[in-house]
Write an enzyme that holds these catalytic residues in place. Structure first.
Site, PDB file in Angstrom:
ATOM      1  N   HIS A   1      21.796  45.335   9.766  1.00  0.00           N
ATOM      2  CA  HIS A   1      21.780  43.879   9.604  1.00  0.00           C
ATOM      3  C   HIS A   1      22.825  43.435   8.576  1.00  0.00           C
ATOM      4  CE1 HIS A   1      19.607  39.883   9.231  1.00  0.00           C
ATOM      5  NE2 HIS A   1      20.326  39.900   8.119  1.00  0.00           N
ATOM      6  N   GLU A   2      22.816  44.082   7.420  1.00  0.00           N
ATOM      7  CA  GLU A   2      23.744  43.683   6.355  1.00  0.00           C
ATOM      8  C   GLU A   2      25.181  44.042   6.682  1.00  0.00           C
ATOM      9  OE1 GLU A   2      23.193  41.661   3.826  1.00  0.00           O
ATOM     10  OE2 GLU A   2      21.312  41.521   4.900  1.00  0.00           O
TER      11      GLU A   2
END
Length: 289
Positions: free
Chosen positions: A40-41
């Protein structure tokens, strides 16, 4: 990829949640959560890297993460929107990949259900409109598009704090003993307090970036009418992101008006350094230039 990986930092709260998972026998799930949060990051990070944003660090949190970039609030709206949604979009292909892998022996239907569940939980939690979650950042981005920068930050803080208080109220009633949830809520509370405490510094950084920026080609031209009796700082608070301003300053004593560019008032702000002085006392400084 190697350069971005070196910027990854793990928040101590993340290790706290990991430790709880290991002790309670959910190590496999902990690895899944770590992988989901990391991807996600990295979605945020790759998008920011693509637009040549300077990335300070990528911090992994128990419920998601924060890609800390050098952003003074003057990037094009389209760029920031892409950077924000690049994180949530990663969950789509991860869920699709899990559907494909379920046909292999090493990825059971139980693994698939758990993986999809964690993906959805992290996705929807990150879309809650609380800063610094992606939902809160989207609300703040919309506010900066609609209102002057100072007002936008204020309105987005109000929205973030309101939703956070509502979430705390719900947690007190239905989840009073959920330790992980209270750790996350505490972190969000501290972050929102720091957001409020640093509001003046953030506005100053926004103005400094506008003074040195040469990228005015994507900005709309806006005309603002003000009186010369207002302080310089109040005139600066009317600046809107994505716009380059021309101030029509009405001089009360003479009844005339003078058009001044934004860059000239910014020059006054950072050279004369008298933000609380009315414009009528500062306009003569511009004539000396």
């Amino acid at each position: 990829m190697r350069e971005l990986a070196r910027k990854v930092k793990v928040n101590p709260l993340f290790w706290f949640v990991v430790a709880i998972g290991v002790v309670t026998g959910y190590f496999r799930e902990v690895l899944m959560i770590f992988l989901i949060v990391f991807i996600h990051e990295m979605g945020h990070a790759f998008a920011a890297h693509h637009f040549k944003w300077r990335i300070h660090k990528i911090e992994l949190l128990p419920f998601g993460g924060v890609a800390e970039v050098e952003d003074a609030g003057n990037r094009p709206f389209r760029e920031e929107l892409i950077v924000i949604i690049a994180g949530p979009l990663q969950h789509i292909w991860m869920i699709v990949s899990s559907y494909c892998l379920v046909h292999f022996s090493f990825w059971t239907s139980t693994d698939h259900r758990i993986f999809v569940w964690h993906n959805l939980m992290i996705l929807f939690f990150n879309l809650i409109p609380i800063l610094p979650l992606d939902g809160g950042r989207l609300v703040q981005l919309w506010c900066t598009y609609r209102f002057p920068y100072v007002q936008a930050l204020r309105y987005s803080r109000w929205a973030s704090n309101g939703v956070l208080l509502l979430l705390i109220f719900v947690s007190v009633i239905w989840f009073p003993y959920h330790l992980n949830l209270w750790v996350i809520l505490s972190f969000l509370g501290i972050t929102n307090y720091l957001e409020w405490k640093q509001r003046h510094y953030r506005f100053l950084r926004f103005l400094m970036a506008r003074r040195t920026s040469k990228e005015k080609h994507y900005m709309k031209q806006s005309f603002l009418s003000i009186r010369d009796s207002i302080p310089l700082r109040e005139a600066m608070k009317q600046i809107k992101r994505g716009h380059y301003h021309f101030y029509k300053v009405f001089q009360l004593k003479t009844g005339t008006a003078e058009t001044i560019e934004e860059k000239e008032l910014l020059h006054l702000l950072f050279t004369v350094k008298k933000p609380h002085v009315p414009l009528s006392n500062l306009l003569h400084e511009l004539k000396k230039r």
